[in-house]
Design a protein around this motif. Structure first.
Motif, short mmCIF file in Angstrom:
data_model
loop_
_atom_site.label_atom_id
_atom_site.label_comp_id
_atom_site.label_asym_id
_atom_site.label_seq_id
_atom_site.Cartn_x
_atom_site.Cartn_y
_atom_site.Cartn_z
N ALA A 62 -2.67 15.03 -22.68
CA ALA A 62 -2.45 16.28 -23.40
C ALA A 62 -1.21 17.00 -22.88
CB ALA A 62 -3.68 17.18 -23.26
N ASP A 63 -1.01 16.96 -21.57
CA ASP A 63 0.17 17.60 -21.00
C ASP A 63 1.45 16.93 -21.50
OD1 ASP A 63 1.39 19.42 -18.81
OD2 ASP A 63 2.18 17.43 -18.34
N MET A 64 1.42 15.60 -21.60
CA MET A 64 2.60 14.88 -22.09
C MET A 64 2.91 15.25 -23.53
SD MET A 64 1.96 11.06 -20.55
CE MET A 64 1.35 10.82 -18.88
N THR A 100 6.18 17.54 -24.62
CA THR A 100 7.15 16.88 -25.49
C THR A 100 7.34 17.65 -26.79
OG1 THR A 100 6.56 14.72 -24.58
CG2 THR A 100 7.71 14.73 -26.69
N GLY A 101 6.22 18.10 -27.36
CA GLY A 101 6.31 18.86 -28.61
C GLY A 101 7.07 20.16 -28.44
N THR A 102 6.82 20.85 -27.33
CA THR A 102 7.50 22.12 -27.08
C THR A 102 8.99 21.90 -26.83
OG1 THR A 102 5.48 23.05 -26.13
CG2 THR A 102 7.55 24.17 -25.61
N ALA A 103 9.32 20.87 -26.02
CA ALA A 103 10.71 20.65 -25.62
C ALA A 103 11.58 20.12 -26.75
CB ALA A 103 10.75 19.69 -24.44
N PHE A 104 11.05 19.18 -27.54
CA PHE A 104 11.90 18.50 -28.51
C PHE A 104 11.62 18.86 -29.97
CE2 PHE A 104 11.77 15.60 -24.80
CZ PHE A 104 13.12 15.66 -24.47
N LEU A 105 10.44 19.43 -30.24
CA LEU A 105 10.11 19.81 -31.62
C LEU A 105 10.02 21.32 -31.80
CD1 LEU A 105 7.32 17.17 -32.38
CD2 LEU A 105 9.76 17.02 -32.90
N GLY A 106 9.90 22.04 -30.69
CA GLY A 106 9.76 23.49 -30.79
C GLY A 106 8.42 23.90 -31.37
N LEU A 107 7.40 23.06 -31.19
CA LEU A 107 6.08 23.33 -31.75
C LEU A 107 5.02 23.32 -30.65
CD1 LEU A 107 6.23 20.95 -34.85
CD2 LEU A 107 6.62 23.43 -34.82
N THR A 108 3.99 24.14 -30.83
CA THR A 108 2.87 24.16 -29.89
C THR A 108 1.81 23.18 -30.38
OG1 THR A 108 1.96 26.02 -31.12
CG2 THR A 108 3.28 26.53 -29.18
N MET A 109 1.98 21.92 -30.02
CA MET A 109 1.09 20.88 -30.52
C MET A 109 -0.29 20.92 -29.88
SD MET A 109 3.53 17.57 -31.06
CE MET A 109 2.18 16.75 -31.91
N VAL A 118 1.08 7.30 -28.65
CA VAL A 118 2.41 6.85 -28.23
C VAL A 118 2.51 6.84 -26.70
CG1 VAL A 118 4.88 7.39 -28.27
CG2 VAL A 118 3.50 7.66 -30.35
N PHE A 119 1.85 7.80 -26.06
CA PHE A 119 1.94 7.94 -24.61
C PHE A 119 0.77 7.30 -23.86
CE2 PHE A 119 4.04 11.76 -26.42
CZ PHE A 119 5.33 11.50 -25.98
N ALA A 120 -0.11 6.64 -24.58
CA ALA A 120 -1.31 6.09 -23.95
C ALA A 120 -0.99 5.07 -22.86
CB ALA A 120 -2.21 5.46 -25.01
N GLY A 121 0.16 4.41 -22.98
CA GLY A 121 0.52 3.41 -21.97
C GLY A 121 1.31 3.96 -20.81
N TYR A 135 -1.90 14.89 -33.99
CA TYR A 135 -1.88 15.08 -32.53
C TYR A 135 -2.27 13.78 -31.82
CZ TYR A 135 -3.30 16.53 -27.86
OH TYR A 135 -3.44 16.62 -26.49
N PHE A 136 -3.38 13.19 -32.25
CA PHE A 136 -3.86 11.98 -31.58
C PHE A 136 -3.00 10.77 -31.90
CE2 PHE A 136 -7.57 14.69 -31.07
CZ PHE A 136 -7.87 14.46 -29.73
N ALA A 137 -2.32 10.80 -33.04
CA ALA A 137 -1.37 9.73 -33.33
C ALA A 137 -0.21 9.78 -32.33
CB ALA A 137 -0.85 9.86 -34.75
N MET A 138 0.23 11.00 -32.02
CA MET A 138 1.31 11.14 -31.04
C MET A 138 0.80 10.84 -29.63
SD MET A 138 3.99 14.26 -30.58
CE MET A 138 5.35 14.15 -29.42
#
Length: 333
Positions: A49-51, A55-64, A88-91, A82-85
């Protein structure tokens, strides 16, 4: 280019770029690992969740982060997005790797000067260590004893002795199973001969199971802190043995509970250090009369330092006059 910048920020370690590659794993991380599988899974979800949130805040400007529990109320982000993104980081996991910064020739003179200063400071420190560890004068009582143990760093000084191994036996601690983050053993040249990288082998009485942060191999890996420590599997006691590839003359041992000063619990308070002295040597001798053979005396353990020469542990309180009197001698007031 922006796309390259983003890739190196998020996956620089996989692309060979050392700078700023801790971006994804700079947040909360469970270094202890719970033996409860459900708790471990929940902690992993928090790491992911932290990742996603960062990432959303830094590169998308959104509070995911809002979409972790429900569809976003304001931004066009569904919970499934959210869970699709997150997938991406699961690994992405936490791990250790070396950092290889580019050498800076301009800093060479400064480094040389710092090394010179450090050498002088170490020399002075050796003199103070010798005074502080000198035998207590008779009749001075407890004030002549060394300071009590502490969780940050404890130094044991003794006359140089040849040894093939050192044994650290703990007989009491401040509570629960004792913990040690590192044992350093120095030869006369100032080398830490206890390091596994130097060929030394560590053995222990037992290790508290279920914790990645507390392992036998951490006792002499050259790294300190609670997250790189060993915990005995027996309340109030345990032992560590470090064997050397060959006999070496040692004169100082440094050990600690947590060199980073974060955790004062589980501190060994009663202990002894013993060295295994090498056999006297010499050929096997045969008796002409009986034909029996005998060898040189076997190696034996000898105590070189213990808590008996320290003030009793009293919750970390130290008598400053005890140290001052040892360093200043008759001049101390």
């Amino acid at each position: 280019p922006w796309n390259q910048f983003v890739r190196e920020q998020m996956a620089g370690d996989a692309l060979g770029a050392d700078a700023a590659t801790g971006f994804l794993v700079a947040g909360p991380y469970d270094i202890v690992k719970s033996p409860d599988i459900n708790l471990s899974l929940a902690q992993r979800e928090d790491e992911l969740a932290d990742m996603v949130n960062t990432t959303g805040t830094a590169f998308l400007g959104l509070t995911m982060g809002c979409a972790r529990c429900h569809n976003h109320k304001f931004d066009p982000i569904l919970q499934k997005d959210y869970f699709a993104m997150q997938a991406v980081f699961a690994g992405v996991t936490h791990g250790e790797r070396s950092w290889h910064p580019k050498p800076d020739p301009g800093k060479a003179p400064m480094l040389a000067e710092l090394r010179k200063t450090l050498a002088g400071t170490e020399g002075r420190l050796e003199e103070l260590r010798a005074k502080a560890s000198a035998p207590a004068p008779a009749g001075e009582g407890a004030s002549a004893l060394r300071p009590p143990v502490n969780h940050r760093m404890n130094v044991e000084e003794f006359p140089p002795v040849a040894a093939t191994a050192v044994r650290f036996t703990i007989t009491a601690s401040t509570g629960a199973e004792p913990c040690v983050d590192e044992v350093e053993i120095y030869d006369e040249a100032g080398n830490n001969v206890a390091l596994a990288s130097a060929g030394a082998v560590a053995e222990v009485s037992g290790t508290l199971p279920g914790y990645e942060a507390h392992k036998q191999e951490h006792i002499n890996d050259g790294r300190t802190g609670n997250e790189r420590s060993w915990i005995s599997n027996t309340a109030g006691s345990g032992w560590v043995k470090i064997s050397f590839p060959s006999a070496v003359r040692i004169h100082r041992i440094v050990w600690s509970r947590d060199r980073t000063e974060q955790f004062p619990d589980r501190l060994p308070t009663a202990y002894r250090f013993e060295v295994m002295t090498p056999p006297a040597g010499g050929p096997v001798i045969s008796s002409r009369e009986t034909g029996e053979t005998s060898s040189a005396p076997a190696a034996a353990w000898a105590v070189v330092a213990s808590s008996e020469t320290r003030q009793p542990f009293a919750g970390g309180k130290t008598d400053p006059n005890a140290v001052l009197s040892r360093l200043s001698g008759p001049q101390a007031d």
